[in-house]
Design a protein around this motif. Structure first.
Motif, PDB file in Angstrom:
ATOM      1  N   ALA A  23      16.821   2.384   6.876  1.00 37.01           N
ATOM      2  CA  ALA A  23      16.101   3.394   7.640  1.00 37.01           C
ATOM      3  C   ALA A  23      15.204   4.222   6.740  1.00 37.01           C
ATOM      4  O   ALA A  23      14.099   4.585   7.112  1.00 37.01           O
ATOM      5  N   ALA A  24      15.663   4.509   5.560  1.00 34.99           N
ATOM      6  CA  ALA A  24      14.842   5.284   4.640  1.00 34.99           C
ATOM      7  C   ALA A  24      13.839   4.355   3.976  1.00 34.99           C
ATOM      8  O   ALA A  24      14.157   3.224   3.641  1.00 34.99           O
ATOM      9  N   THR A  25      12.641   4.835   3.763  1.00 34.76           N
ATOM     10  CA  THR A  25      11.591   3.938   3.297  1.00 34.76           C
ATOM     11  C   THR A  25      11.577   3.765   1.791  1.00 34.76           C
ATOM     12  O   THR A  25      11.286   2.688   1.296  1.00 34.76           O
ATOM     13  N   THR A  26      11.877   4.802   1.051  1.00 34.16           N
ATOM     14  CA  THR A  26      11.708   4.694  -0.409  1.00 34.16           C
ATOM     15  C   THR A  26      13.001   4.986  -1.140  1.00 34.16           C
ATOM     16  O   THR A  26      12.990   5.624  -2.176  1.00 34.16           O
ATOM     17  N   LEU A  27      14.075   4.516  -0.590  1.00 31.25           N
ATOM     18  CA  LEU A  27      15.338   4.721  -1.298  1.00 31.25           C
ATOM     19  C   LEU A  27      15.387   3.797  -2.499  1.00 31.25           C
ATOM     20  O   LEU A  27      14.887   2.689  -2.475  1.00 31.25           O
ATOM     21  N   HIS A  28      16.000   4.304  -3.520  1.00 30.04           N
ATOM     22  CA  HIS A  28      16.066   3.516  -4.760  1.00 30.04           C
ATOM     23  C   HIS A  28      17.381   2.768  -4.821  1.00 30.04           C
ATOM     24  O   HIS A  28      18.326   3.131  -4.155  1.00 30.04           O
ATOM     25  N   ALA A  29      17.401   1.774  -5.644  1.00 31.71           N
ATOM     26  CA  ALA A  29      18.641   1.011  -5.820  1.00 31.71           C
ATOM     27  C   ALA A  29      19.700   1.930  -6.409  1.00 31.71           C
ATOM     28  O   ALA A  29      19.399   2.853  -7.157  1.00 31.71           O
ATOM     29  N   ARG A  30      20.947   1.663  -6.061  1.00 32.62           N
ATOM     30  CA  ARG A  30      22.024   2.521  -6.545  1.00 32.62           C
ATOM     31  C   ARG A  30      22.162   2.389  -8.044  1.00 32.62           C
ATOM     32  O   ARG A  30      22.166   1.296  -8.591  1.00 32.62           O
ATOM     33  N   ARG A  31      22.324   3.535  -8.700  1.00 27.84           N
ATOM     34  CA  ARG A  31      22.431   3.513 -10.154  1.00 27.84           C
ATOM     35  C   ARG A  31      23.851   3.232 -10.604  1.00 27.84           C
ATOM     36  O   ARG A  31      24.072   2.714 -11.668  1.00 27.84           O
ATOM     37  N   ARG A  32      24.765   3.646  -9.753  1.00 30.69           N
ATOM     38  CA  ARG A  32      26.169   3.541 -10.168  1.00 30.69           C
ATOM     39  C   ARG A  32      26.493   2.081 -10.488  1.00 30.69           C
ATOM     40  O   ARG A  32      26.257   1.199  -9.674  1.00 30.69           O
ATOM     41  N   PRO A  33      26.985   1.792 -11.680  1.00 26.95           N
ATOM     42  CA  PRO A  33      27.320   0.401 -11.992  1.00 26.95           C
ATOM     43  C   PRO A  33      28.416  -0.080 -11.055  1.00 26.95           C
ATOM     44  O   PRO A  33      29.508   0.443 -11.049  1.00 26.95           O
ATOM     45  N   ALA A  34      28.070  -1.049 -10.236  1.00 25.26           N
ATOM     46  CA  ALA A  34      29.021  -1.476  -9.204  1.00 25.26           C
ATOM     47  C   ALA A  34      30.164  -2.244  -9.835  1.00 25.26           C
ATOM     48  O   ALA A  34      29.962  -3.101 -10.692  1.00 25.26           O
ATOM     49  N   LEU A  35      31.359  -1.915  -9.385  1.00 24.62           N
ATOM     50  CA  LEU A  35      32.556  -2.585  -9.901  1.00 24.62           C
ATOM     51  C   LEU A  35      32.522  -4.060  -9.532  1.00 24.62           C
ATOM     52  O   LEU A  35      32.937  -4.928 -10.290  1.00 24.62           O
TER      53      LEU A  35
ATOM     54  N   HIS B  55       9.036  13.561  -5.503  1.00 24.90           N
ATOM     55  CA  HIS B  55       8.431  13.966  -4.227  1.00 24.90           C
ATOM     56  C   HIS B  55       7.296  14.964  -4.409  1.00 24.90           C
ATOM     57  O   HIS B  55       6.697  15.394  -3.421  1.00 24.90           O
ATOM     58  N   GLY B  56       7.003  15.337  -5.636  1.00 23.72           N
ATOM     59  CA  GLY B  56       5.914  16.265  -5.901  1.00 23.72           C
ATOM     60  C   GLY B  56       6.152  17.631  -5.282  1.00 23.72           C
ATOM     61  O   GLY B  56       5.231  18.250  -4.743  1.00 23.72           O
ATOM     62  N   LEU B  57       7.416  18.086  -5.347  1.00 24.25           N
ATOM     63  CA  LEU B  57       7.779  19.365  -4.737  1.00 24.25           C
ATOM     64  C   LEU B  57       8.330  20.300  -5.804  1.00 24.25           C
ATOM     65  O   LEU B  57       8.922  19.841  -6.785  1.00 24.25           O
TER      66      LEU B  57
ATOM     67  N   SER C 276      15.954  14.678   8.612  1.00 21.79           N
ATOM     68  CA  SER C 276      14.582  14.170   8.469  1.00 21.79           C
ATOM     69  C   SER C 276      14.580  13.158   7.325  1.00 21.79           C
ATOM     70  O   SER C 276      15.488  13.179   6.477  1.00 21.79           O
ATOM     71  N   PRO C 277      13.565  12.283   7.267  1.00 22.24           N
ATOM     72  CA  PRO C 277      13.534  11.295   6.171  1.00 22.24           C
ATOM     73  C   PRO C 277      13.599  11.941   4.789  1.00 22.24           C
ATOM     74  O   PRO C 277      14.287  11.437   3.897  1.00 22.24           O
ATOM     75  N   LEU C 278      12.920  13.067   4.611  1.00 20.95           N
ATOM     76  CA  LEU C 278      12.944  13.730   3.305  1.00 20.95           C
ATOM     77  C   LEU C 278      14.347  14.264   2.993  1.00 20.95           C
ATOM     78  O   LEU C 278      14.865  14.069   1.885  1.00 20.95           O
ATOM     79  N   GLU C 279      14.947  14.918   3.978  1.00 21.45           N
ATOM     80  CA  GLU C 279      16.300  15.448   3.771  1.00 21.45           C
ATOM     81  C   GLU C 279      17.271  14.325   3.430  1.00 21.45           C
ATOM     82  O   GLU C 279      18.123  14.452   2.553  1.00 21.45           O
ATOM     83  N   ARG C 280      17.119  13.219   4.157  1.00 15.78           N
ATOM     84  CA  ARG C 280      18.019  12.082   3.936  1.00 15.78           C
ATOM     85  C   ARG C 280      17.845  11.529   2.517  1.00 15.78           C
ATOM     86  O   ARG C 280      18.812  11.232   1.826  1.00 15.78           O
ATOM     87  N   GLU C 281      16.592  11.417   2.103  1.00 16.28           N
ATOM     88  CA  GLU C 281      16.347  10.892   0.755  1.00 16.28           C
ATOM     89  C   GLU C 281      16.898  11.812  -0.309  1.00 16.28           C
ATOM     90  O   GLU C 281      17.469  11.358  -1.309  1.00 16.28           O
ATOM     91  N   LEU C 282      16.741  13.117  -0.086  1.00 10.14           N
ATOM     92  CA  LEU C 282      17.255  14.066  -1.079  1.00 10.14           C
ATOM     93  C   LEU C 282      18.778  14.038  -1.123  1.00 10.14           C
ATOM     94  O   LEU C 282      19.384  14.039  -2.197  1.00 10.14           O
TER      95      LEU C 282
END
Lengths: 168, 163
Positions: free
Chosen positions: B60-72, A142-144, A118-124
Motif C-alpha cells: 500500500a505504501a509507495t516508497t517503503l524501503h526494504a527492512r534493514r533488520r537482518p532477518a533470522l 522526505h525533505g521535511l 495518511s501515506p506520509l504518517e504510515r511511512e514515518l
C-alpha cells in the motif's frame, strides 16, 4: 476507554464476586503489558492476592475497576523490576522486542490502524518503528524539518492508539 | 504532570527509542491515572507489533524501503544451503582404498522351540550364524574350545491367555 465507575463492595463474598467480574479486564491489560501469557497470569495472581489483603483499606467512594487496574500496574512494575534484577532469562517485559509473538488479532488491529493513517504518517511510523530509520534520515528523505517529522509521527502514533470505533 | 505533559513526555521517550516503562515519571503518572493505562498499553503493544504487518502494508505504501533488520530466516536459509553443500561433497568424496572388513551379515537364521511349559503356548529362539573371521576378538574361541559360530540374539515367548 476509561475504567467504569464500579464500586468495591465491603463484605468478602461480594468482594470475591467483584474480583471475578473485574478480572477479565485486568488480565487484558496485563496481557498487553507482559511478554507472555504466563507472566500476565502470574501478575494477575499477585494483584488479586494483594487487593484481597488490602480490601479493608479500600475507600468505597473510589472507582473499583480503576483501583484494581492501578494495583495490577503496580504489581506489574514490581514484577518487571524483579525480573530485570534476576536477568534477561525471565523476560517479563519484552513487548517492545520484535521477537515477541505477534498474535493475529494484534496484527489485524495494527493493519487496520495503519490503513487509517495518511501515506506520509504510515511511512514515518513504519520507517521509524519497523525499519529502524532515524528521525533525521526520515526528515532528509522526505525533505521535511525534524520537528515536522516528529509532529507527523506523534499524530500517527495517536491514530495507532485509537480503537476501531473511535473516529480518526 | 497533567495529561498533555504526559503525552508529550511519552512521545519524546518513544522518539528517543526508550521504553516508557523505564521512565519513573511516566510510570508514576500511569499509576496515579489508571484510566490512561489501557490506552497506553494498547499503544505500546501496537508499536511492538508494527514490525509484523510491515510486509503486508508495504504494497500500500509507495516508497517503503526494504527492512534493514537482518532477518533470522535468511540465516536459516544460508545454514541449510551450507549443510546441503557439505552433504553433497561428502557423498561424492572418494573413500580411501583399504582392506575390506569381513562381512558381519546374518548367514542363516532358524527358529527353535524351547522348553514348552504350562501357561506358555510356545517359545522360539532365533540364532544367527557368523563366519569365524567376523567374530569380535574378545568372543573368538581359544584353542581347544568348541567352536560355536553362532549366537542367540532374540528369544520369543508367547503365553496362552488365562481362561
Amino acid at each position: 476507554m476509561a475504567p467504569g465507575s464500579v464500586h468495591v463492595p465491603t463484605d468478602e463474598a461480594a468482594f470475591a464476586l467483584f474480583l471475578r467480574h473485574a478480572q477479565p479486564r485486568t488480565l487484558a491489560l496485563l496481557r498487553r503489558l507482559c511478554a507472555s501469557e504466563a507472566d500476565a497470569e502470574d501478575v494477575l495472581q499477585e494483584t488479586l492476592a494483594k487487593v484481597w489483603r488490602l480490601r479493608a483499606s479500600f475507600d468505597a467512594r473510589q472507582n473499583g475497576e480503576a483501583w484494581l487496574l492501578q494495583a495490577a500496574f503496580r504489581c506489574f512494575c514490581d514484577h518487571r523490576q524483579r525480573s530485570a534484577r534476576q536477568g534477561p532469562t525471565i523476560g517479563v517485559d519484552e513487548a517492545a522486542s520484535p521477537m515477541r509473538t505477534c498474535s493475529l488479532e494484534l496484527r489485524d488491529e495494527v493493519r487496520h490502524r495503519l490503513a487509517a493513517c495518511s501515506p506520509l504518517e504510515r511511512e514515518l511510523l513504519l520507517g521509524f518503528h519497523a525499519h529502524g530509520q532515524s528521525l533525521r534520515d526520515l526528515a532528509a528523505r522526505h525533505g521535511l524539518p525534524l520537528n515536522t517529522v516528529k509532529s507527523h509521527l506523534h499524530r500517527a502514533r495517536t491514530r495507532l492508539q485509537r480503537e476501531h470505533h473511535e473516529r480518526d | 504532570m497533567n495529561e498533555t505533559e504526559f503525552t508529550m513526555a511519552l512521545h519524546e521517550c518513544l522518539d528517543a527509542r526508550r521504553d516508557p516503562l523505564d521512565e519513573p515519571t511516566l510510570c508514576r503518572h500511569l499509576a496515579e491515572h489508571p484510566e490512561q493505562l489501557e490506552s497506553f498499553a494498547v499503544l505500546r503493544e501496537r508499536l511492538a507489533g508494527l514490525s509484523e504487518p510491515a510486509a503486508a502494508v508495504a504494497g500500500a505504501a509507495t516508497t517503503l524501503h526494504a527492512r534493514r533488520r537482518p532477518a533470522l530466516s535468511r540465516l536459516y536459509v544460508i545454514g541449510a544451503l551450507a549443510l546441503a553443500a557439505a552433504i553433497a561433497i561428502a557423498a561424492v568424496w572418494p573413500t580411501p582404498a583399504g582392506p575390506t572388513p569381513p562381512s558381519r551379515g546374518i548367514l542363516a537364521a532358524s527358529l527353535e522351540e524351547l522348553r514348552p511349559r504350562a501357561g506358555a503356548a510356545v517359545s522360539f529362539t532365533v540364532r544367527q550364524c557368523w563366519p569365524p573371521a567376523a567374530w569380535p576378538s574378545s568372543d573368538r574361541p581359544r584353542s581347544g574350545e568348541p567352536r560355536r559360530p553362532d549366537s542367540i540374539f532374540e528369544t520369543y515367548e508367547m503365553r496362552s491367555e488365562h481362561r
